[in-house]
Design an enzyme around this catalytic site. Structure first.
Site, mmCIF file in Angstrom:
data_model
loop_
_atom_site.group_PDB
_atom_site.id
_atom_site.type_symbol
_atom_site.label_atom_id
_atom_site.label_comp_id
_atom_site.label_asym_id
_atom_site.label_seq_id
_atom_site.Cartn_x
_atom_site.Cartn_y
_atom_site.Cartn_z
ATOM 1 N N THR A 69 -55.589 15.435 -8.678
ATOM 2 C CA THR A 69 -55.758 14.695 -7.761
ATOM 3 C C THR A 69 -54.897 15.133 -6.318
ATOM 4 O O THR A 69 -55.288 15.837 -5.466
ATOM 5 C CB THR A 69 -55.981 13.337 -7.300
ATOM 6 O OG1 THR A 69 -57.065 12.966 -8.590
ATOM 7 C CG2 THR A 69 -56.398 12.969 -6.290
ATOM 8 N N THR A 114 -52.916 11.393 -12.667
ATOM 9 C CA THR A 114 -52.935 10.514 -12.933
ATOM 10 C C THR A 114 -53.078 9.651 -14.682
ATOM 11 O O THR A 114 -52.773 8.631 -14.615
ATOM 12 C CB THR A 114 -53.181 8.764 -12.009
ATOM 13 O OG1 THR A 114 -54.318 9.209 -11.961
ATOM 14 C CG2 THR A 114 -52.365 9.351 -10.815
ATOM 15 N N ASP A 115 -54.515 10.235 -14.731
ATOM 16 C CA ASP A 115 -54.336 9.556 -16.005
ATOM 17 C C ASP A 115 -54.203 9.758 -17.072
ATOM 18 O O ASP A 115 -54.144 8.123 -17.601
ATOM 19 C CB ASP A 115 -56.310 10.462 -16.272
ATOM 20 C CG ASP A 115 -57.225 9.965 -16.222
ATOM 21 O OD1 ASP A 115 -57.251 9.560 -14.754
ATOM 22 O OD2 ASP A 115 -58.544 9.501 -16.577
ATOM 23 N N LYS A 123 -49.832 3.296 -16.168
ATOM 24 C CA LYS A 123 -50.685 2.859 -14.836
ATOM 25 C C LYS A 123 -51.948 1.409 -15.354
ATOM 26 O O LYS A 123 -52.707 1.402 -16.613
ATOM 27 C CB LYS A 123 -52.391 4.342 -15.549
ATOM 28 C CG LYS A 123 -52.888 4.553 -13.870
ATOM 29 C CD LYS A 123 -54.142 5.283 -14.295
ATOM 30 C CE LYS A 123 -54.579 5.609 -13.130
ATOM 31 N NZ LYS A 123 -56.093 6.770 -12.916
#
Lengths: 439, 439
Positions: free
Chosen positions: B98, B174-175, B252
């Site tokens: 992203t 970020t995953d 996360k």
């Protein structure tokens, strides 16, 4: 019965007439160790396990040792007063775990021995709440729970309400307590509270949470206005209150803390301030009391697959082609993703009639498979995004749904139906906990 | 190149001379929709994907539609001033996610296009920190990362330091960012900071974290005193600071919040207060700068098994007998347990030379397999308790260790060696976050 003993150790213990629970002494050339004889967990033929007076268990080899019986187990009972006898209001169903062994240890009992008298001796204040009746359903560590045990617990709860108890407490190990809570929540319509309770520290430690957790659970079972399955455990690290979590929105978030259980993507239903004998509701949207219905069936032809980079497709291939699974819950990354390389296998799975649902390994937040390409491709392959359901709860729900539905469209509909609050349509900003950042 | 398009959609787009990034309009009988032509993710031959002016992507069927080209893609470039040209101090390696698409969207670029000029146009303040140089290593969503990508990133970082950059920023989805951070941490000895950064919200949304995260990461790469791999992301829900997490102790914890990344069983290393252009160290026990060493090898013959009640043994049987795994990380319950029914299969696994390590699905806290019988039985079967390592980090570490060691005893020793701070021997009480309980 000298549970777990064999070989040399069994021979010696039998010869001195010792039983589990007796006080024995093991004398070695340099040391002698005294304690209560415990069941053996050892694979060795030479080990005797005793609980020392400091509360710790120790396994000692019988080699070069002399073993002597010091004192037979005392069977202590607390006589109940007249007013305490008769029809119970609150049923305590014991399934095992640290909370039960806490009571056993404190009362001198060894293994399944959670009688009403023992509970009252352990925590006499409980008598004041109402008439209790304790039943030992089984005595296992909760990591050994299976869907068969969930069914037995559900039936025992059903029976307790049929016997006109107004609330039920289930003493349970903490390891899989949230799985059991979810299983019971999907299986039961309830005329009163069902309170799962455990203990993170056994009662031989000064920091034990067993007494407060048990007391406040009995109180909650008596006065709780709701008809749902909850978990009641320490709310913070001091002893001020316990928190009442919805059974489908709670998770053990720490291996050892007393306040390990926390509501996830949800607010707790209530607080119990045990010193004030007060239940303080934090929400009014609890499930109201309903006519009893027990419908506990589970199909465990499911798998919980946690995705990670480098996952070898052949495992998933095996799973899909094994004919052993009817459903898979994927614990995906972020908003609900896996590598796009798995899309074809998932498509094959869903075409074969396997339900595939997506939850997130982030644990907190909601999956959203419409934001990124990967999510859309996985949805096109037939994967169903499961909102903000916890992966573990989604798995238990899937076991329940599969035991009740055959048609894949019906299964999908049921999985997305908010049965008992397992889906929270609205998240508030303060659901996310605050980490300390050194300010 | 009309990436992803085929059939009817490709035909129409070719016929009007449209390229990805061009402004087009799709006219339907009742509506006309204008936007930037995006690569297709659709499996259908009839869908054209455009990014509308509100920032959202939409897929539109070409059926009953007229498609027209409005404007060719503008190629804008920012001329660099003289002082900005020359040897870079900070290298920005872009891998996708992203944060990269944020920059692309803002600058009008479409897919892999993260040039130094574009970054400076996106966030001009970055120029003031130092000379930067951007490189597009690849452009993938992080759920598609594999150990091969980790190796490519490690090598690119090595090259950047050999080229005398003093710090490196890796832009990453970020995953799976924490998996990559762990992989790099085990692979690299570093003469300066390596900062992984992502964005939870794309820059077409007012709440985007892309600019602040990128700015503070470049600052950190320039002035950071440490030689380790960190993750730098929003620290709380407002824009006041970012947090610098040790790459092997971060996770996360939310699907969508900007402050989703949090240190687990650990304290963050530092805060970056971007408005003050200040890095505030929270700890002094960071890994100091060392001579560069790149040693990135991974063996992904591993499996991450999350235990749950009702788990069918046959899957574990398959795993152990498949000859496809050299190691298993069990995400057990509580202090590190599974059903005792699995003990025999685990014993077979370890006797066959498979490493089996235990982490906890509680995520927070430390495993302790000496407290309960089950833990002791599992240890006797050869399972190694992995302290307070995160399950995901333990898995990545195992991939690294297996690629470097053949002997099972050496593998065990390495897995328990605290290589880069992945084991925290001392937990403080405030590591556990505070949930809001309605007070």
């Amino acid at each position: 019965m000298l549970e777990g003993y064999k070989g040399k150790a069994l021979e010696i213990l039998s010869s001195i007439g010792a039983d589990i629970g007796d006080r024995i002494v093991i004398i070695k050339p340099s040391i002698s160790i005294e304690g209560i004889l415990m069941p053996s967990y050892s694979l060795s033929n030479d080990i005797i396990v005793i609980k020392m007076d400091n509360g710790y268990n120790i396994g000692i080899s019988v080699k070069d040792s002399k073993v002597a019986l010091k004192e037979k187990k005392k069977v202590k009972t607390e006589k109940l007063n007249e007013g305490e006898i008769g029809k119970s209001e609150i049923k305590i169903i014991s399934t095992g775990g640290t909370i039960v062994s806490s009571i056993e240890y404190d009362t001198g009992a060894v293994r399944p021995a959670l009688t009403t008298e023992e509970i009252i001796r352990f925590m006499p204040e409980i008598k004041e709440i109402g008439k209790i009746d304790a039943e030992v359903l089984f005595s296992i560590l909760s990591e050994n729970m299976t869907p068969e045990h969930w069914i037995a617990i559900a039936n025992a709860i059903g029976k307790a309400f049929k016997d006109e108890n107004i609330g039920v407490v289930v003493a349970h190990g903490t390891d899989t307590m949230s799985y059991t809570a979810a299983a019971l929540a999907f299986s039961l319509k309830l005329p009163g509270p069902v309170v799962l309770v455990g203990s993170q520290r056994s009662s031989d430690r000064p920091s034990s949470d067993a007494a407060i957790n048990l007391y406040s659970s009995v109180l909650l079972a008596k006065v709780g206005k709701f008809g749902e399955v909850v978990v009641n455990m320490h709310g913070e690290s001091s002893d001020s209150y316990t928190l009442v979590h919805r059974g489908v929105k709670v998770r053990k978030m720490h291996t050892s803390r007393r306040d390990a259980f926390q509501s996830i993507n949800d607010r707790p239903l209530a607080k119990v301030i045990w010193k004030d004998k007060k239940v303080e509701m934090l929400r009014s949207d609890y499930i109201p009391k309903k006519e009893l219905n027990v419908d506990a069936k589970f199909d465990n032809r499911v798998f919980l697959l946690k995705y990670y980079p480098g996952l070898d497709d052949s495992f998933l291939d095996f799973l899909v082609n094994s004919k052993k699974v009817r459903g898979i819950i994927v614990e995906g990354t972020g908003l609900g993703h896996t590598s796009t390389q798995l899309v074809d296998i998932f498509r094959k799975a869903t075409r074969d009639g396997i339900f595939v649902g997506m939850a997130s390994q982030c644990i907190m937040g909601r999956v959203n498979m419409n934001v990124y390409t990967t999510g859309r491709l996985l949805q096109e392959a037939g994967i169903v995004p499961l909102e903000d359901m916890l992966p573990e709860v989604a798995l238990v729900k899937l076991m329940w749904v599969l035991a009740h539905e055959q048609d894949i469209e019906r299964i999908k509909t049921k999985m997305l139906e908010n049965m008992v609050g397992e889906i929270n349509p609205r998240h508030e900003i303060d659901f996310f906990p605050r980490w300390y950042h050194g300010d």
